[in-house]
Design a protein around this motif. Structure first.
Motif, PDB file in Angstrom:
ATOM      1  N   ILE A 186      49.554  38.819  59.745  1.00  0.00           N
ATOM      2  CA  ILE A 186      48.891  37.797  59.221  1.00  0.00           C
ATOM      3  C   ILE A 186      47.436  38.733  58.912  1.00  0.00           C
ATOM      4  O   ILE A 186      46.952  38.648  57.460  1.00  0.00           O
ATOM      5  N   PRO A 187      46.670  38.830  59.840  1.00  0.00           N
ATOM      6  CA  PRO A 187      45.247  39.619  59.610  1.00  0.00           C
ATOM      7  C   PRO A 187      45.351  40.658  58.753  1.00  0.00           C
ATOM      8  O   PRO A 187      44.665  41.091  57.729  1.00  0.00           O
ATOM      9  N   ALA A 188      46.511  41.715  58.917  1.00  0.00           N
ATOM     10  CA  ALA A 188      46.559  42.862  58.145  1.00  0.00           C
ATOM     11  C   ALA A 188      46.953  42.427  56.440  1.00  0.00           C
ATOM     12  O   ALA A 188      46.190  42.955  55.640  1.00  0.00           O
ATOM     13  N   VAL A 189      47.603  41.609  56.339  1.00  0.00           N
ATOM     14  CA  VAL A 189      48.098  41.117  55.075  1.00  0.00           C
ATOM     15  C   VAL A 189      46.973  40.556  54.268  1.00  0.00           C
ATOM     16  O   VAL A 189      46.582  40.997  53.060  1.00  0.00           O
ATOM     17  N   LEU A 190      46.186  39.515  55.058  1.00  0.00           N
ATOM     18  CA  LEU A 190      44.738  38.805  54.242  1.00  0.00           C
ATOM     19  C   LEU A 190      43.883  40.056  54.131  1.00  0.00           C
ATOM     20  O   LEU A 190      43.162  40.130  53.034  1.00  0.00           O
ATOM     21  N   GLY A 191      43.836  40.935  55.037  1.00  0.00           N
ATOM     22  CA  GLY A 191      42.824  41.999  55.041  1.00  0.00           C
ATOM     23  C   GLY A 191      42.965  42.945  53.995  1.00  0.00           C
ATOM     24  O   GLY A 191      42.202  43.371  53.060  1.00  0.00           O
ATOM     25  N   TYR A 192      44.176  43.205  53.732  1.00  0.00           N
ATOM     26  CA  TYR A 192      44.866  43.978  52.505  1.00  0.00           C
ATOM     27  C   TYR A 192      44.484  43.592  51.443  1.00  0.00           C
ATOM     28  O   TYR A 192      43.728  44.257  50.287  1.00  0.00           O
ATOM     29  N   ASN A 193      44.680  42.016  51.119  1.00  0.00           N
ATOM     30  CA  ASN A 193      44.597  41.570  49.635  1.00  0.00           C
ATOM     31  C   ASN A 193      43.128  41.424  49.657  1.00  0.00           C
ATOM     32  O   ASN A 193      42.756  41.544  48.424  1.00  0.00           O
ATOM     33  N   ALA A 194      42.100  41.236  50.643  1.00  0.00           N
ATOM     34  CA  ALA A 194      40.638  40.989  50.438  1.00  0.00           C
ATOM     35  C   ALA A 194      39.898  42.589  49.844  1.00  0.00           C
ATOM     36  O   ALA A 194      39.198  42.642  48.899  1.00  0.00           O
ATOM     37  N   LEU A 195      40.596  43.544  50.600  1.00  0.00           N
ATOM     38  CA  LEU A 195      40.145  44.845  50.283  1.00  0.00           C
ATOM     39  C   LEU A 195      40.535  45.428  49.146  1.00  0.00           C
ATOM     40  O   LEU A 195      39.759  46.021  48.378  1.00  0.00           O
ATOM     41  N   VAL A 196      41.751  44.973  48.438  1.00  0.00           N
ATOM     42  CA  VAL A 196      42.258  45.230  47.080  1.00  0.00           C
ATOM     43  C   VAL A 196      41.260  44.700  46.219  1.00  0.00           C
ATOM     44  O   VAL A 196      40.929  45.295  45.201  1.00  0.00           O
ATOM     45  N   ARG A 197      41.001  43.435  46.388  1.00  0.00           N
ATOM     46  CA  ARG A 197      40.085  42.963  45.220  1.00  0.00           C
ATOM     47  C   ARG A 197      38.694  43.350  45.418  1.00  0.00           C
ATOM     48  O   ARG A 197      38.171  43.595  44.274  1.00  0.00           O
ATOM     49  N   GLY A 198      38.047  43.682  46.357  1.00  0.00           N
ATOM     50  CA  GLY A 198      36.816  44.409  46.459  1.00  0.00           C
ATOM     51  C   GLY A 198      36.870  45.762  45.816  1.00  0.00           C
ATOM     52  O   GLY A 198      35.975  45.970  45.107  1.00  0.00           O
ATOM     53  N   ASN A 199      38.225  46.488  46.172  1.00  0.00           N
ATOM     54  CA  ASN A 199      38.030  47.591  45.249  1.00  0.00           C
ATOM     55  C   ASN A 199      38.208  47.637  43.749  1.00  0.00           C
ATOM     56  O   ASN A 199      37.763  48.504  43.276  1.00  0.00           O
ATOM     57  N   LYS A 200      38.811  46.612  43.485  1.00  0.00           N
ATOM     58  CA  LYS A 200      38.892  46.478  42.004  1.00  0.00           C
ATOM     59  C   LYS A 200      37.698  46.120  41.486  1.00  0.00           C
ATOM     60  O   LYS A 200      37.405  46.799  40.298  1.00  0.00           O
ATOM     61  N   PHE A 201      36.742  45.376  42.148  1.00  0.00           N
ATOM     62  CA  PHE A 201      35.640  45.005  41.411  1.00  0.00           C
ATOM     63  C   PHE A 201      34.715  46.327  41.478  1.00  0.00           C
ATOM     64  O   PHE A 201      33.918  46.506  40.366  1.00  0.00           O
ATOM     65  N   ILE A 202      34.587  47.281  42.473  1.00  0.00           N
ATOM     66  CA  ILE A 202      33.964  48.386  42.386  1.00  0.00           C
ATOM     67  C   ILE A 202      34.535  49.429  41.351  1.00  0.00           C
ATOM     68  O   ILE A 202      33.643  50.032  40.614  1.00  0.00           O
ATOM     69  N   LEU A 203      35.671  49.521  41.327  1.00  0.00           N
ATOM     70  CA  LEU A 203      36.313  50.546  40.212  1.00  0.00           C
ATOM     71  C   LEU A 203      36.040  50.074  38.965  1.00  0.00           C
ATOM     72  O   LEU A 203      35.838  50.764  38.019  1.00  0.00           O
TER      73      LEU A 203
END
Length: 239
Positions: A186-203
């Motif tokens: 569960i933390p891995a999935v939630l962390g993955y989704n949060a990091l993808v959103r953060g990466n999308k903002f930066i890109l």
């Protein structure tokens, strides 16, 4: 004496397979949390740099804009600006090469795109670990549960006692492995989704900055946005 549920009893009463599964889940949990923390710190850093990148366009010339971007070599916005400048100078100063058949717009576009692609690969490194942990940890925990139940039933059958107090302890301890698998996934999935959103903002910010740099290097002026006036004062093309 009735068995006490808990991780300690699972480790003590479990066999080699159960302990191996527990260690694998522990390693996966540590790996996912390390990735989450490192990448989260990177995203915080790059978001701050993305907000500061707008100061580049409030400069008198290109050199002053670079100074406002700072001296951090890991700053993707500074690296993108330097890459665009080098691509423009290379195209104008180098002769008798295949890229001379391209106009400066195509050449700068290619160089900026390559720079963004390299940063994207770096930004997304480690996310595969989180995706793998999130998708496999529940099944690894389920395997530990199945093996633990089998091991418990064999032990109960060998003892010849199948009363509820003898069955509940070993079965309950085996089911803990499923809970461990979910606790890792569960933390891995939630962390993955949060990091993808953060990466999308930066890109998105980096791509916008690249478009403005492209317009500057090709036309000498920054491309106006919908919230700005139709014309924007150009930066001087200082080195």
């Amino acid at each position: 004496m009735q068995s006490q549920f808990g991780l300690a009893s699972v480790w003590i009463q479990g066999d080699f397979v159960t302990r191996t599964v527990a260690l694998i889940l522990l390693a996966m949990s540590l790996a996912s949390w390390i990735v989450i923390l490192i990448k989260a710190l990177d995203i915080i850093k790059f978001k701050k740099l993305a907000r500061q990148s707008q100061d580049f366009w409030h400069s008198e010339d290109f050199a002053a804009g670079l100074d406002k971007l700072g001296q951090d070599p890991s700053n993707p916005f500074r690296h993108l600006a330097l890459e665009g400048r080098e691509a423009t100078q290379h195209h104008r100063n180098t002769k008798a090469h295949l890229h001379d058949t391209l106009d400066v717009s195509d050449w700068v576009t290619r160089c900026l795109r390559n720079c963004i692609d390299e940063f994207t690969a770096r930004l997304q490194s480690g996310l595969a670990i989180l995706a793998s942990v999130g998708s496999t940890a529940p099944f690894i925990g389920l395997f530990g549960t199945v093996w633990g139940i089998y091991h418990a039933l064999v032990a109960i059958g060998a003892s010849g006692q199948s009363t509820i107090d003898k069955v509940a302890g070993p079965i309950g301890e085996a089911l803990i492995m499923t809970a461990l698998g979910l606790a890792v996934a569960i933390p891995a999935v939630l962390g993955y989704n949060a990091l993808v959103r953060g990466n999308k903002f930066i890109l998105n910010r980096l791509n916008s900055f690249a478009h403005e740099l492209h317009a500057y290097f090709v036309t000498g002026a920054r491309m106006a946005s919908s919230t700005e006036t139709a014309k924007v004062l150009p930066l001087k093309k200082g080195a």
